[in-house]
Design a protein around this motif. Structure first.
Motif, PDB file in Angstrom:
ATOM      1  N   LYS A  88      34.823  47.937  49.603  1.00  0.00           N
ATOM      2  CA  LYS A  88      35.538  46.672  49.824  1.00  0.00           C
ATOM      3  C   LYS A  88      37.045  46.916  49.831  1.00  0.00           C
ATOM      4  N   ARG A  91      41.348  41.883  47.457  1.00  0.00           N
ATOM      5  CA  ARG A  91      40.968  41.357  46.137  1.00  0.00           C
ATOM      6  C   ARG A  91      39.491  41.565  45.823  1.00  0.00           C
ATOM      7  N   ARG A  92      38.654  41.546  46.850  1.00  0.00           N
ATOM      8  CA  ARG A  92      37.212  41.715  46.637  1.00  0.00           C
ATOM      9  C   ARG A  92      36.887  43.103  46.107  1.00  0.00           C
ATOM     10  N   ARG A  93      37.786  44.037  46.310  1.00  0.00           N
ATOM     11  CA  ARG A  93      37.558  45.399  45.825  1.00  0.00           C
ATOM     12  C   ARG A  93      37.443  45.434  44.297  1.00  0.00           C
ATOM     13  N   ASP A  95      36.577  42.634  42.392  1.00  0.00           N
ATOM     14  CA  ASP A  95      35.812  41.481  41.934  1.00  0.00           C
ATOM     15  C   ASP A  95      34.582  41.964  41.160  1.00  0.00           C
ATOM     16  N   LYS A  97      31.829  40.397  40.244  1.00  0.00           N
ATOM     17  CA  LYS A  97      30.558  39.988  40.860  1.00  0.00           C
ATOM     18  C   LYS A  97      30.223  40.920  42.034  1.00  0.00           C
ATOM     19  N   GLU A  98      31.232  41.246  42.840  1.00  0.00           N
ATOM     20  CA  GLU A  98      31.038  42.169  43.968  1.00  0.00           C
ATOM     21  C   GLU A  98      30.630  43.559  43.456  1.00  0.00           C
TER      22      GLU A  98
END
Length: 197
Positions: A88, A91-93, A95, A97-98
């Protein structure tokens, strides 16, 4: 003195995060209240301190309104390292949950790989452990120590523990570290999580 997560009970050698970029717990060992964050953010890593940056500013504001100060608290995280999702960006990198979804996908791949290799007599590859399982012994020992001290200091119910996210709530109130609970459902509730033995 440098904080050693392994000496504190973390199973870093079995963790996919491997004890890299640790942000140590901090605060008052005589505290009667502990805040449990989920994992360190970018500012926490940069300055190697719990609860700084925008989250720290908000915490300071809320503490001021409550008539409390940071030096009255113990501040820790369910995970002392910041999870990073390899596939990812942005910001998702970072996260959580991710990251947990990525970990589950990786373990599905490993299971498939092991099933195919078993037919050829190849030894199985171990699945990736949850970082929550690896950090749980440290967090439980930390909170048990603080709880004992709070009771000895006259707090009849012991340490007040405030989780600040669904993963920290799940880690404190579930037998399965890494479980998530809808934190808003429990906001303002008094819970009595299982005490470590």
């Amino acid at each position: 003195m440098t904080y050693d997560p392994r000496a504190a009970g973390c199973l870093c050698d079995h963790c996919p995060l491997n004890g890299q970029q640790v942000v140590a717990p901090e605060g008052n060992w005589e505290a009667k209240m502990a805040l449990v964050h989920e994992s360190p953010g970018a500012d926490a890593l940069k300055f190697e301190k719990q609860w700084i940056g925008p989250a720290g500013a908000k915490l300071n504001e809320l503490l001021f309104k409550a008539g409390l100060s940071r030096n009255q608290l113990w501040m820790t995280s369910a995970l002392l390292c910041r999870p990073e999702v390899p596939d990812k960006d942005g910001r998702r990198r970072y996260d959580l949950k991710e990251y947990m979804a990525w970990l589950r996908r990786e373990n599905v791949k490993i299971k498939r790989h092991n099933k195919a290799n078993a037919k050829m007599g190849i030894a199985p590859t171990p699945e990736l452990n949850s970082p929550f399982d690896c950090c749980a012994p440290r967090l439980k020992a930390e909170l048990a120590y603080l709880d004992e001290k709070a009771k000895a200091a006259g707090a009849p119910n012991g340490l007040v523990v405030v989780p600040t996210g669904p993963y920290s709530l799940g880690m404190l109130s579930s037998d399965k570290p890494g479980a998530t609970l809808g934190i808003l459902k429990y906001r303002g509730s008094i819970m009595f999580p299982p005490r470590p033995s």
